[in-house]
Design a protein around this motif. Structure first.
Motif, PDB file in Angstrom:
ATOM      1  N   CYS A 324       0.838  -1.190   0.000  1.00  0.00           N
ATOM      2  CA  CYS A 324       0.000   0.000   0.000  1.00  0.00           C
ATOM      3  C   CYS A 324       0.874   1.242   0.000  1.00  0.00           C
ATOM      4  N   GLN A 328      -2.541   5.646   1.801  1.00  0.00           N
ATOM      5  CA  GLN A 328      -3.562   4.660   2.149  1.00  0.00           C
ATOM      6  C   GLN A 328      -3.387   4.112   3.565  1.00  0.00           C
ATOM      7  N   TRP A 345     -11.463  -4.192   2.558  1.00  0.00           N
ATOM      8  CA  TRP A 345     -10.999  -2.804   2.426  1.00  0.00           C
ATOM      9  C   TRP A 345     -10.050  -2.669   1.238  1.00  0.00           C
ATOM     10  N   ASP A 348     -11.894  -3.113  -2.170  1.00  0.00           N
ATOM     11  CA  ASP A 348     -12.712  -1.951  -2.515  1.00  0.00           C
ATOM     12  C   ASP A 348     -11.876  -0.826  -3.107  1.00  0.00           C
ATOM     13  N   ARG A 349     -10.579  -0.828  -2.845  1.00  0.00           N
ATOM     14  CA  ARG A 349      -9.694   0.225  -3.341  1.00  0.00           C
ATOM     15  C   ARG A 349      -8.794  -0.261  -4.474  1.00  0.00           C
ATOM     16  N   ASP A 350      -9.178  -1.391  -5.048  1.00  0.00           N
ATOM     17  CA  ASP A 350      -8.423  -1.955  -6.183  1.00  0.00           C
ATOM     18  C   ASP A 350      -6.966  -2.218  -5.836  1.00  0.00           C
TER      19      ASP A 350
END
Length: 358
Positions: A324, A328, A345, A348-350
């Motif tokens: 990440c 993020q 989580w 959902d944020r690719d």
């Protein structure tokens, strides 16, 4: 501009009329750095500097304080300075400390408030309060509840009662133990810098107890230094081999209440120690109730290089394994502290999660 670029990206024929070069002269390189800072924006300057270090072998120039003072500092440069710390003269170390302090201050300005807000002030949108903070007001519900107080002459609603979201401070206060276990081998240099900054920020928050452990084949517990991020970075020993199992064993011994603990293992999972023992240990820690997350990298850019076989085995334990960015990370920490679904989580944020080998 052309001359400044040719000095680095030209054909290397120095001495010809109209051609420049970097050579081995610190004053010449310092002037060149001044030129590129004048002609290009900071992000481009950082790319050019990195190319100069890689293509022209200029890292030894960082040992000269006069040269170091002219460099456009970024996370990559901080990592280089940390790696060179052992061979620096004392005069250069003081200059390096000033340079690192500037980068740390910029990172803290960018990230500190976001980390504090995410960890201390996560919202529980299933609960309401009539005394919310301004930022937590649920405006649609507040307006509907106060339509009887519409003022035609002012064409507005004067709210008699506010409705807003409750904050989850009590819940997060109870989740009090976070251990960042960070691989300090050379390939993880930028991740070490960011992890150290985040650890220092989290250590300043009274709602959690934060520990920072850095490792290669040796282990350095920097928890006591977290009040000073610059001192933390000077305590890091970049380079060397990797014994992840030994580091995780050290962290396991320092977990006081597994059900209240969160272990963030930041490593590319290239294990130089006992991989079988590492997998068994992570399985045991997870079963004990510790919330384990593996970050393959904590950097602004780039796809991380990591051991695909070992990372898949770790993922098969139900442990989230992914990389990440620093931006993020605060939201990730808030999600972890609430014991919410980190896999969901990330998806959902690719963010690409490593898949289980099972």
């Amino acid at each position: 501009m052309s001359t400044a670029l040719s000095a680095l990206y030209g054909d290397g024929e120095e001495g010809k009329k109209g051609r420049g070069g970097l050579g081995g002269s610190a004053p010449r390189v310092a002037r060149w750095l001044g030129d590129i800072r004048e002609f290009f924006p900071a992000p481009v300057v950082q790319v050019i500097q990195k190319d100069a270090f890689d293509r022209k072998g200029l890292r030894q120039m960082l040992l000269e304080p006069e040269f170091l003072a002219t460099v456009e500092a970024d996370v990559g440069l901080v990592a280089d300075l940390i790696a060179l710390r052992g061979v620096m003269p004392e005069k250069t170390k003081e200059t390096a400390r000033v340079v690192i302090a500037k980068v740390v201050a910029a990172l803290l300005a960018r990230l500190e408030a976001r980390v504090a807000d995410a960890i201390r002030g996560a919202l529980d949108r299933s609960r309401r309060t009539s005394r919310p903070r301004f930022a937590d007001i649920d405006w649609p519900r507040t307006i509907r509840a106060n339509l009887g107080h519409y003022q035609p002459e002012h064409r507005t609603v004067v709210p008699e009662r506010l409705i807003g979201f409750m904050r989850q401070q009590r819940r997060i206060v109870d989740l009090d133990e976070v251990i960042l276990c960070v691989d300090q081998s050379g390939s993880m240099a930028s991740s070490v810098v960011y992890a150290s900054i985040f650890a220092a920020v989290m250590a300043s928050l009274p709602v959690i107890a934060t520990k920072l452990v850095c490792f290669d084949t040796a282990i350095v517990d920097l928890t006591e230094e977290l009040t000073d991020p610059v001192e933390v970075l000077f305590g890091v020993q970049l380079g060397g081999g990797t014994d992840i199992n030994r580091a995780v064993a050290y962290c396991e011994d320092r977990i006081e209440r597994p059900g209240k603990a969160h272990l963030l293992l930041i490593t590319d999972l290239y294990e130089g120690g006992d991989a079988e023992a590492l997998v068994d240990r992570l399985a045991r820690i997870t079963v004990s109730g510790v919330n384990v997350i593996v970050l393959l990298a904590l950097t602004d850019t780039g796809r991380p290089s990591y051991d695909p076989h070992l990372s898949a085995r770790v993922a098969s334990l139900g442990i989230p394994v992914f990389a990440c960015t620093p931006d993020q990370f605060p939201e990730l920490m808030a999600t972890a502290l609430r014991r919410e679904d980190v896999h969901g989580w990330a998806a959902d944020r690719d963010i690409k999660l490593v898949r289980s080998d099972g």
